[in-house]
Design a protein around this motif. Structure first.
Motif, PDB file in Angstrom:
ATOM      1  N   TYR B  60       0.847  -1.214   0.000  1.00 33.58           N
ATOM      2  CA  TYR B  60       0.000   0.000   0.000  1.00 33.58           C
ATOM      3  C   TYR B  60       0.874   1.254   0.000  1.00 33.58           C
ATOM      4  O   TYR B  60       0.643   2.190  -0.771  1.00 33.58           O
ATOM      5  CB  TYR B  60      -0.885  -0.044   1.251  1.00 33.58           C
ATOM      6  CG  TYR B  60      -1.713   1.184   1.523  1.00 33.58           C
ATOM      7  CD1 TYR B  60      -2.848   1.468   0.777  1.00 33.58           C
ATOM      8  CD2 TYR B  60      -1.376   2.050   2.568  1.00 33.58           C
ATOM      9  CE1 TYR B  60      -3.614   2.586   1.051  1.00 33.58           C
ATOM     10  CE2 TYR B  60      -2.144   3.154   2.853  1.00 33.58           C
ATOM     11  CZ  TYR B  60      -3.261   3.423   2.087  1.00 33.58           C
ATOM     12  OH  TYR B  60      -4.020   4.528   2.372  1.00 33.58           O
ATOM     13  N   TYR B  61       1.890   1.255   0.858  1.00 38.03           N
ATOM     14  CA  TYR B  61       2.771   2.428   0.948  1.00 38.03           C
ATOM     15  C   TYR B  61       3.616   2.567  -0.319  1.00 38.03           C
ATOM     16  O   TYR B  61       3.848   3.667  -0.798  1.00 38.03           O
ATOM     17  CB  TYR B  61       3.686   2.318   2.164  1.00 38.03           C
ATOM     18  CG  TYR B  61       2.932   2.254   3.468  1.00 38.03           C
ATOM     19  CD1 TYR B  61       2.126   3.315   3.874  1.00 38.03           C
ATOM     20  CD2 TYR B  61       3.010   1.131   4.288  1.00 38.03           C
ATOM     21  CE1 TYR B  61       1.413   3.255   5.065  1.00 38.03           C
ATOM     22  CE2 TYR B  61       2.317   1.070   5.478  1.00 38.03           C
ATOM     23  CZ  TYR B  61       1.512   2.127   5.869  1.00 38.03           C
ATOM     24  OH  TYR B  61       0.802   2.066   7.035  1.00 38.03           O
ATOM     25  N   PHE B  64       1.713   4.156  -3.167  1.00 40.50           N
ATOM     26  CA  PHE B  64       1.544   5.600  -3.018  1.00 40.50           C
ATOM     27  C   PHE B  64       2.842   6.358  -3.255  1.00 40.50           C
ATOM     28  O   PHE B  64       2.822   7.483  -3.753  1.00 40.50           O
ATOM     29  CB  PHE B  64       0.952   5.935  -1.641  1.00 40.50           C
ATOM     30  CG  PHE B  64      -0.542   5.979  -1.686  1.00 40.50           C
ATOM     31  CD1 PHE B  64      -1.211   7.124  -2.056  1.00 40.50           C
ATOM     32  CD2 PHE B  64      -1.277   4.847  -1.408  1.00 40.50           C
ATOM     33  CE1 PHE B  64      -2.588   7.151  -2.140  1.00 40.50           C
ATOM     34  CE2 PHE B  64      -2.653   4.856  -1.485  1.00 40.50           C
ATOM     35  CZ  PHE B  64      -3.322   6.008  -1.857  1.00 40.50           C
ATOM     36  N   TYR B 148     -12.010  17.071  -8.611  1.00 44.54           N
ATOM     37  CA  TYR B 148     -11.812  15.823  -7.875  1.00 44.54           C
ATOM     38  C   TYR B 148     -11.252  14.716  -8.777  1.00 44.54           C
ATOM     39  O   TYR B 148     -11.722  13.574  -8.748  1.00 44.54           O
ATOM     40  CB  TYR B 148     -13.111  15.364  -7.178  1.00 44.54           C
ATOM     41  CG  TYR B 148     -13.778  16.465  -6.398  1.00 44.54           C
ATOM     42  CD1 TYR B 148     -13.023  17.257  -5.530  1.00 44.54           C
ATOM     43  CD2 TYR B 148     -15.122  16.746  -6.532  1.00 44.54           C
ATOM     44  CE1 TYR B 148     -13.607  18.299  -4.830  1.00 44.54           C
ATOM     45  CE2 TYR B 148     -15.725  17.790  -5.834  1.00 44.54           C
ATOM     46  CZ  TYR B 148     -14.954  18.554  -4.987  1.00 44.54           C
ATOM     47  OH  TYR B 148     -15.528  19.590  -4.308  1.00 44.54           O
ATOM     48  N   GLN B 226      -5.765  17.270  -1.356  1.00 49.82           N
ATOM     49  CA  GLN B 226      -6.853  17.224  -0.377  1.00 49.82           C
ATOM     50  C   GLN B 226      -8.055  18.035  -0.874  1.00 49.82           C
ATOM     51  O   GLN B 226      -9.191  17.607  -0.739  1.00 49.82           O
ATOM     52  CB  GLN B 226      -6.345  17.822   0.951  1.00 49.82           C
ATOM     53  CG  GLN B 226      -7.309  17.747   2.110  1.00 49.82           C
ATOM     54  CD  GLN B 226      -7.388  16.348   2.687  1.00 49.82           C
ATOM     55  OE1 GLN B 226      -6.572  15.490   2.366  1.00 49.82           O
ATOM     56  NE2 GLN B 226      -8.377  16.115   3.524  1.00 49.82           N
ATOM     57  N   ILE B 227      -7.790  19.184  -1.490  1.00 45.59           N
ATOM     58  CA  ILE B 227      -8.889  20.067  -1.895  1.00 45.59           C
ATOM     59  C   ILE B 227      -9.408  19.726  -3.300  1.00 45.59           C
ATOM     60  O   ILE B 227     -10.605  19.665  -3.528  1.00 45.59           O
ATOM     61  CB  ILE B 227      -8.442  21.547  -1.849  1.00 45.59           C
ATOM     62  CG1 ILE B 227      -8.117  21.940  -0.398  1.00 45.59           C
ATOM     63  CG2 ILE B 227      -9.523  22.463  -2.414  1.00 45.59           C
ATOM     64  CD1 ILE B 227      -7.526  23.330  -0.253  1.00 45.59           C
ATOM     65  N   GLY B 229      -8.478  16.936  -5.217  1.00 43.04           N
ATOM     66  CA  GLY B 229      -8.460  15.521  -5.592  1.00 43.04           C
ATOM     67  C   GLY B 229      -9.681  14.755  -5.118  1.00 43.04           C
ATOM     68  O   GLY B 229     -10.360  15.164  -4.175  1.00 43.04           O
ATOM     69  N   ASN B 231     -11.233  10.683  -4.142  1.00 41.16           N
ATOM     70  CA  ASN B 231     -10.833   9.681  -3.147  1.00 41.16           C
ATOM     71  C   ASN B 231      -9.500   9.032  -3.472  1.00 41.16           C
ATOM     72  O   ASN B 231      -8.714   8.724  -2.591  1.00 41.16           O
ATOM     73  CB  ASN B 231     -11.887   8.574  -3.071  1.00 41.16           C
ATOM     74  CG  ASN B 231     -13.258   9.151  -2.836  1.00 41.16           C
ATOM     75  OD1 ASN B 231     -13.392  10.199  -2.225  1.00 41.16           O
ATOM     76  ND2 ASN B 231     -14.270   8.481  -3.354  1.00 41.16           N
ATOM     77  N   ARG B 232      -9.256   8.804  -4.768  1.00 39.92           N
ATOM     78  CA  ARG B 232      -8.069   8.031  -5.142  1.00 39.92           C
ATOM     79  C   ARG B 232      -6.889   8.919  -5.534  1.00 39.92           C
ATOM     80  O   ARG B 232      -5.894   8.426  -6.035  1.00 39.92           O
ATOM     81  CB  ARG B 232      -8.405   7.125  -6.335  1.00 39.92           C
ATOM     82  CG  ARG B 232      -9.438   6.064  -5.989  1.00 39.92           C
ATOM     83  CD  ARG B 232      -9.983   5.450  -7.272  1.00 39.92           C
ATOM     84  NE  ARG B 232     -11.091   4.560  -6.995  1.00 39.92           N
ATOM     85  CZ  ARG B 232     -10.969   3.259  -6.851  1.00 39.92           C
ATOM     86  NH1 ARG B 232      -9.803   2.692  -6.927  1.00 39.92           N
ATOM     87  NH2 ARG B 232     -12.030   2.516  -6.605  1.00 39.92           N
ATOM     88  N   ALA B 234      -5.050  10.888  -3.604  1.00 43.30           N
ATOM     89  CA  ALA B 234      -4.175  11.276  -2.494  1.00 43.30           C
ATOM     90  C   ALA B 234      -2.719  11.013  -2.853  1.00 43.30           C
ATOM     91  O   ALA B 234      -2.418  10.133  -3.661  1.00 43.30           O
ATOM     92  CB  ALA B 234      -4.557  10.489  -1.251  1.00 43.30           C
ATOM     93  N   ASN B 238      -0.594  13.007   2.001  1.00 50.31           N
ATOM     94  CA  ASN B 238      -1.915  12.764   2.580  1.00 50.31           C
ATOM     95  C   ASN B 238      -1.916  11.524   3.468  1.00 50.31           C
ATOM     96  O   ASN B 238      -2.631  11.475   4.466  1.00 50.31           O
ATOM     97  CB  ASN B 238      -2.971  12.636   1.480  1.00 50.31           C
ATOM     98  CG  ASN B 238      -3.019  13.864   0.613  1.00 50.31           C
ATOM     99  OD1 ASN B 238      -2.265  13.985  -0.344  1.00 50.31           O
ATOM    100  ND2 ASN B 238      -3.857  14.812   0.958  1.00 50.31           N
ATOM    101  N   ASP B 242      -2.999  11.526   7.303  1.00 51.52           N
ATOM    102  CA  ASP B 242      -3.990  10.593   7.853  1.00 51.52           C
ATOM    103  C   ASP B 242      -3.421   9.820   9.041  1.00 51.52           C
ATOM    104  O   ASP B 242      -4.093   9.625  10.051  1.00 51.52           O
ATOM    105  CB  ASP B 242      -4.425   9.584   6.779  1.00 51.52           C
ATOM    106  CG  ASP B 242      -5.479  10.167   5.866  1.00 51.52           C
ATOM    107  OD1 ASP B 242      -5.921  11.292   6.133  1.00 51.52           O
ATOM    108  OD2 ASP B 242      -5.833   9.506   4.884  1.00 51.52           O
TER     109      ASP B 242
END
Lengths: 380, 286
Positions: B60-61, B64, B148, B226-227, B229, B231-232, B234, B238, B242
């Motif tokens: 996961y990391y 990203f 978004y 954050q503003i 984008g 959901n996907r 990030a 981010n 979190d």
């Protein structure tokens, strides 16, 4: 008590400054007084200084505007004590600040009920309120106080208002009949894919996914089904909002047509004339908010302020302004018709009609669920 | 000898500040990476490698990190393509008040970065300027999804980073001896050849410095995704937010912060090896 000792120290300082005693005597007496009252700590500075202001941190927007207008401004006018205000969009944000600050830097938090109360308790940041200094607590619903008392017999927070996270929908697109018929399933209706919103909060997401999978949010048997439902929902969501202001913006600009939403913010939108309906589906997520006093705060002043806020007249004015029912017991205090019409209002004073999160159950899963939700929300 | 000592005295305040405000916090964060996470907001100094193990074993990391590098690279390259032309224009123009053009580059910084980012919502949103205009003139029937999306994030970052690129390239161009261009033309080069053989190679240090700055700033970006984008969309910043602010898991948040810090450090080190970091500061010394 602490206030009396502080005054005593102030008098001591005054005598020293006026030449009434030598430096050594003054320092000795001051140290002895400080040690005896337990204030000889790293937050002794704020405690020894004369209190001229109280720090409050809340949710901003229409909610805080109402609190400021109907509670803080009259309080300052009456006592001369200023209420310095800060805002946050997410309570975890303020918890991080509390964790990194000195005791006393943050004082009163408009906190999100018992689930968050436990976080402050676990972190060791809570104070002990002297309830005798808040006589207006007698009017607060016992059903709201008890969950807090179960966690700490000596309270650090006083319940102040409550509401629900129900479903807000654009009435130009969705009829009240359709909303009622579909209930929580409206938030995962493929018909509205790409026009659905949701609060970017783990509790809300898990709660609604539990309802959508036919489970009790306070006793989830199949968490994998919940995550699957959240993934299904995520792929239809246009934007997870992070604050009341963002929620109102998304709904009023019609970026989204349906979302889970805070009852008070929806009431504010309705008052502004937006075509927004609100529905509390069966098992809707109810929550309460409290005025939490943190460790290191000037207790006497904080207690006095909270007592003022709980005064019937003040409390009603704030409730009407922020659109959330007050914690005052309707069987003890006569509330107004405007409050009786607010979403989630409980006329019985027992709160039995509302479903709150079980703080112990949710706290047990907090870290694990938060991590999983953060991942799913980002596409995992 | 005395001069050296004097230089150190002059440097001392800056060095002390650097140690207190940069080195020390990084060391503290490094120590935190070995703390044990107990529950939200609570950790203990039971030294463990669990956070590092989680980072190295959890894809996961890694995904990203890759995504952040990709988005930052696209942003930096787009800034280079879009920024070179205005920088070249400002350099070449014979406009008497060239300073006005340079001032225009700085004007956006007078408005809060967050407000500038939020302003895109009113341009790209379904009820935003673009969609409303296109629908009112009948080009589209329903709003186009622009907000978004990853594209919105990249555009928001270009909006923020473009002045850095233009200034870097402009400073580099300003350092070019214009007689070289005249010489190239005298020797038979066309304008395009003179640009390709003289101007572009000599302005490369500025271009590369701009690329590095834009890449590093984009990779560490948190507010724009954050503003703007979805959901996907990030980025790694981010994830750090979190982990620290939502999960209240400081040990893991510190681990992720150190990872990003080290990776951006490696990129800067590679740049320094081949280009020299001094090119970034060249503009400041002029």
């Amino acid at each position: 008590m602490k206030l009396t000792q502080t005054k005593r120290l102030e008098r001591l300082t005054e005598r020293y400054r006026n030449g009434g005693m030598d430096r050594r005597t003054f320092l000795g007496l001051a140290a002895a007084a400080a040690a005896s009252t337990g204030v000889m700590t790293r937050w002794s500075g704020p405690a020894l200084a004369a209190v001229t202001e109280v720090r409050f941190d809340g949710w901003g927007g229409v909610v805080q505007e109402a609190i400021d207008k109907f509670a803080f401004q009259p309080y300052t006018k009456k006592t001369g004590l200023k209420v310095v205000q800060g805002t946050f969009g997410d309570e975890n944000e303020v918890i991080t600040k509390v964790k990194t600050s000195n005791p006393g830097d943050f004082q009163i938090i408009h906190s999100s009920g018992v689930e968050y109360y436990k976080k402050y308790v676990d972190g060791g940041w809570v104070s002990e309120i002297n309830e005798a200094n808040i006589p207006n607590m007698a009017n607060v619903m016992t059903a709201m106080i008890e969950p807090f008392r179960k966690l700490t017999p000596k309270l650090s927070a006083i319940p102040y208002d409550y509401g629900t996270t129900g479903i807000a929908y654009n009435t130009k697109v969705i009829s009240p009949e359709e909303a009622k018929e579909k209930g929580a399933q409206l938030l995962v209706d493929k018909k509205y894919a790409g026009k659905i919103g949701g609060f970017s909060d783990k509790n809300t997401r898990v709660w609604y996914a539990a309802l959508q999978t036919g489970q009790s949010p306070n006793d989830i048997k199949d968490i994998e089904a919940v995550w699957a439902k959240i993934r299904e929902s995520r792929d239809m969501v246009k934007k997870y909002w992070g604050s009341g202001a963002e929620l109102m913006d998304l709904l009023s600009k019609e970026e989204i047509v349906v979302t889970d939403a805070w009852s008070g913010r929806v009431a504010a939108l309705q008052e502004q004339g937006h075509p927004i309906g609100y529905l509390d589906p069966k098992g809707s997520y109810a929550w309460m908010e409290d005025m939490l006093v943190l460790k290191g705060s000037p207790m006497a002043e904080c207690e006095e302020l909270i007592n003022f806020m709980l005064d019937t007249e003040t409390s009603i004015a704030v409730a009407e302004g922020q659109k959330y029912p007050p914690s005052l017991d309707p069987t003890k205090v006569k509330l107004t018709d405007a409050i009786a019409k607010l979403p989630a209002f409980d006329p019985t004073g027992t709160m039995t009609a509302l479903t709150f999160g079980d703080p112990i159950y949710w706290a047990e899963h907090d870290a694990e669920w938060q991590k999983q939700w953060d991942r799913i929300s980002k596409g995992a | 000898m005395q001069q050296t000592r004097f230089a150190w005295y002059l440097l001392a305040p800056a060095l002390i500040l650097l140690v207190i405000l940069l080195v020390l916090p990084i060391i503290i964060m490094m120590i935190y990476t070995f703390y044990e996470f107990i529950t939200a907001g609570v950790e203990q100094a039971n030294y463990t490698a669990a956070n590092w193990r989680e980072f190295f074993t959890d894809s996961y990391y890694h995904l990203f990190l890759w995504k952040t590098a990709r988005v930052a690279a696209i942003t930096a390259i787009a800034c280079a393509l879009m920024g070179y032309v205005p920088a070249y224009f400002i350099w070449m123009t014979s406009f008497r008040h060239k300073w006005l053009l340079l001032l225009l580059l700085i004007v956006p910084f007078w408005i809060s970065f967050t407000i500038r980012t939020f302003s895109w919502i009113h341009i790209l949103g379904e009820q935003g300027a673009i969609n409303v205009t296109l629908m009112s003139i009948g080009i589209i029937d329903s709003p186009i999804q622009m907000l978004y999306t990853e594209g919105a994030v990249i555009m928001g970052m270009i909006h923020f980073l473009l002045p850095y690129m233009i200034l870097n390239v402009y400073v580099s161009l300003e350092g070019i001896d214009r007689d070289l261009l005249s010489a190239a033309r005298t020797l038979g080069c066309t304008s395009a050849q003179a640009f390709r053989e003289v101007t572009l190679p000599l302005s490369l240090p500025g271009l590369c410095a701009g690329l590095l700055l834009c890449f590093v700033l984009a990779a560490g970006s948190y507010v724009t995704p954050q503003i703007l984008g979805g959901n996907r969309d990030a980025l790694f910043g981010n994830l750090i937010y979190d982990t620290i602010m939502q999960q209240l898991n400081w040990p893991m948040g510190s681990t992720l912060s150190i990872v990003l810090f080290v990776l951006l450090g490696i990129v800067s080190a590679i740049y320094s090896r081949y280009m020299g970091l001094s090119t970034i500061f060249k503009g400041l010394s002029r």
